[in-house]
Design a protein around this motif. Structure first.
Motif, PDB file in Angstrom:
ATOM      1  N   VAL A  59       0.848  -1.191   0.000  1.00 57.32           N
ATOM      2  CA  VAL A  59       0.000   0.000   0.000  1.00 57.32           C
ATOM      3  C   VAL A  59       0.885   1.242   0.000  1.00 57.32           C
ATOM      4  CG1 VAL A  59      -0.153   0.078   2.528  1.00 57.32           C
ATOM      5  CG2 VAL A  59      -1.921   1.173   1.165  1.00 57.32           C
ATOM      6  N   GLU A  60       0.455   2.265  -0.727  1.00 55.64           N
ATOM      7  CA  GLU A  60       1.131   3.560  -0.716  1.00 55.64           C
ATOM      8  C   GLU A  60       0.408   4.462   0.277  1.00 55.64           C
ATOM      9  OE1 GLU A  60       1.440   7.228  -3.791  1.00 55.64           O
ATOM     10  OE2 GLU A  60       2.257   5.316  -4.538  1.00 55.64           O
ATOM     11  N   THR A  61       1.167   5.088   1.173  1.00 58.91           N
ATOM     12  CA  THR A  61       0.550   5.866   2.243  1.00 58.91           C
ATOM     13  C   THR A  61       0.616   7.376   2.031  1.00 58.91           C
ATOM     14  OG1 THR A  61       2.611   5.814   3.522  1.00 58.91           O
ATOM     15  CG2 THR A  61       1.006   4.060   3.929  1.00 58.91           C
ATOM     16  N   GLU A  62       1.523   7.845   1.178  1.00 57.99           N
ATOM     17  CA  GLU A  62       1.572   9.283   0.914  1.00 57.99           C
ATOM     18  C   GLU A  62       2.439   9.539  -0.312  1.00 57.99           C
ATOM     19  OE1 GLU A  62       3.988  11.822   3.493  1.00 57.99           O
ATOM     20  OE2 GLU A  62       4.615  10.023   4.554  1.00 57.99           O
ATOM     21  N   ARG A  63       2.236  10.697  -0.905  1.00 60.68           N
ATOM     22  CA  ARG A  63       3.027  11.110  -2.067  1.00 60.68           C
ATOM     23  C   ARG A  63       3.075  12.626  -2.103  1.00 60.68           C
ATOM     24  NH1 ARG A  63       4.396   9.400  -7.564  1.00 60.68           N
ATOM     25  NH2 ARG A  63       3.890   7.262  -6.952  1.00 60.68           N
ATOM     26  N   HIS A  64       4.238  13.199  -2.384  1.00 59.19           N
ATOM     27  CA  HIS A  64       4.370  14.650  -2.494  1.00 59.19           C
ATOM     28  C   HIS A  64       5.580  14.974  -3.355  1.00 59.19           C
ATOM     29  CE1 HIS A  64       7.680  14.485   0.472  1.00 59.19           C
ATOM     30  NE2 HIS A  64       6.934  13.590   1.069  1.00 59.19           N
ATOM     31  N   GLY A  65       5.668  16.211  -3.784  1.00 63.76           N
ATOM     32  CA  GLY A  65       6.755  16.638  -4.650  1.00 63.76           C
ATOM     33  C   GLY A  65       8.088  16.689  -3.923  1.00 63.76           C
TER      34      GLY A  65
END
Length: 376
Positions: free
Chosen positions: A337-343
């Protein structure tokens, strides 16, 4: 005449207890206000440790400032909460976190602080030092096997060539010196330390004639003695380790090693649990990242005999940093599972550190203030 008591109060206590033992901590904490009987049960030491032993393990991560993420490794459910800011390190024991407050690189001139925190109960307690905390202190966190709720903090002070060990008991709230002499010199990898079954374990190193020996250093909180548990013959300083288990990545290969026993006085032997060459499109971690960011990447040996990994990685294609949970076992790596993403250039969400964590009802003795009101 009909009874004025609610129907749930007529449940047999044993049945009620069995139901509450299977409810997550975040819900149980709210149930304390239901009635006196429920509060008494939820505050009972026997119930607290029964519930703890049945609780699912997970991870806690500091993301930005005083924001925290907790993931349940069974359900992969994610929860967020607010907590104390500027935590530099964490050691977990029974749902309590021993937190070192302050960051050496960012605030080198400020005094370090120490605190114990239960995130789900919102209980936070600063630990006053016998003398000022330093950046060179080594800490441990555990309990006496005679009384599990007798939690202790170890402080190994190294300052100006002087070595001293002292113990703080959370019940008595006093520091006391421990008779201690070193037969050898050792240096702990502070980011590679963990409390297990009440004792403390560090990956440590010692220099011998221009070479280094790597071993597991432990501290028994019941006997209050240090012990060199076993040597680690198959690693060097470029490998990434956890006490009792070792994961190393060189040239794209990940090896997980396990010991037969590190708790007793038996001779310890090592065996390879698995050897994986991951597809870096699935797990784009590089050896230099593992070496320099061990406080941001954590492994946990799950009861399913799988290794769980929660880490942040860079995606060169879309210029993002994202955090995901992976499972390692049987020669493969699976993204769960992916829990977060940001630049890349966004500060929000950047992981500062992480720790294995099991939510619990274990109280912080003599609560002084809630974590929500603490800026540290």
């Amino acid at each position: 005449m009909a009874s004025s008591n609610p129907s749930w109060s007529l449940l047999p206590l044993e049945l009620l207890e069995n139901i509450l033992l299977r409810i997550p901590v975040e819900s149980l904490a709210r149930f304390k206000s239901t009635c006196k009987e429920w509060r008494a049960l939820l505050d009972d030491k026997i119930f607290i440790y029964k519930h703890l032993d049945l609780s699912h393990e997970g991870f806690i991560r500091v993301t930005d400032h005083n924001s925290y993420q907790i993931i349940n490794l069974e359900t992969l459910s994610l929860s967020s909460l607010q907590g104390p800011s500027k935590i530099g390190s964490m050691i977990h024991c029974d749902g309590l976190l021993l937190c070192s407050i302050g960051r050496r690189i960012i605030e080198p001139t400020k005094e370090r602080k120490l605190a114990v925190w239960n995130p789900f109960l919102g209980q936070f307690k600063r630990i006053k030092p016998s003398s000022s905390y330093t950046w060179f202190d080594i800490y441990g966190f555990g309990y006496d096997n005679v009384s599990r709720d007798n939690y202790k903090i170890l402080r190994f002070k190294r300052e100006k060539g002087c070595e001293e060990v002292e113990i703080y008991e959370l019940k008595s709230q006093f520091w006391r010196s421990v008779d201690y002499s070193l037969a050898y010199s050792w240096c702990a990898w502070k980011s590679q330390a963990m409390s297990m079954n009440g004792n403390m374990y560090w990956i440590a190193e010692r220099e011998n004639d221009n070479s280094k020996t790597y071993f597991i250093q432990s501290f028994d909180f019941s006997k209050e003695v240090f012990k060199e548990t076993c040597c680690i013959p198959f690693i060097n300083h470029n490998d990434w380790l956890l006490p009792g288990r070792s994961a190393q990545q060189r040239f794209g290969e990940i090896q997980v090693w396990v010991t037969n026993n590190i708790v007793t006085d038996e001779v310890v032997s090592w065996s390879m649990y698995c050897n994986v060459t991951p597809d870096f499109r699935i797990l784009p971690l590089h050896p230099t990242y593992l070496i320099h960011h061990t406080d941001r990447v954590k492994l946990w040996f799950h009861h399913t005999d799988r290794v769980k990994l929660w880490c942040s990685e860079k995606d060169d294609q879309d210029e993002c940093i994202y955090a995901s949970v992976y499972e390692i076992g049987e020669g493969e790596v699976k993204k769960q599972v992916e829990t977060e993403r940001h630049g890349w250039y966004e500060r929000v969400g950047v992981t500062k550190l992480s720790s294995a964590f099991v939510p619990s009802l274990v109280p912080v003795p003599k609560q002084e203030e809630t974590s929500e009101g603490c800026s540290c």
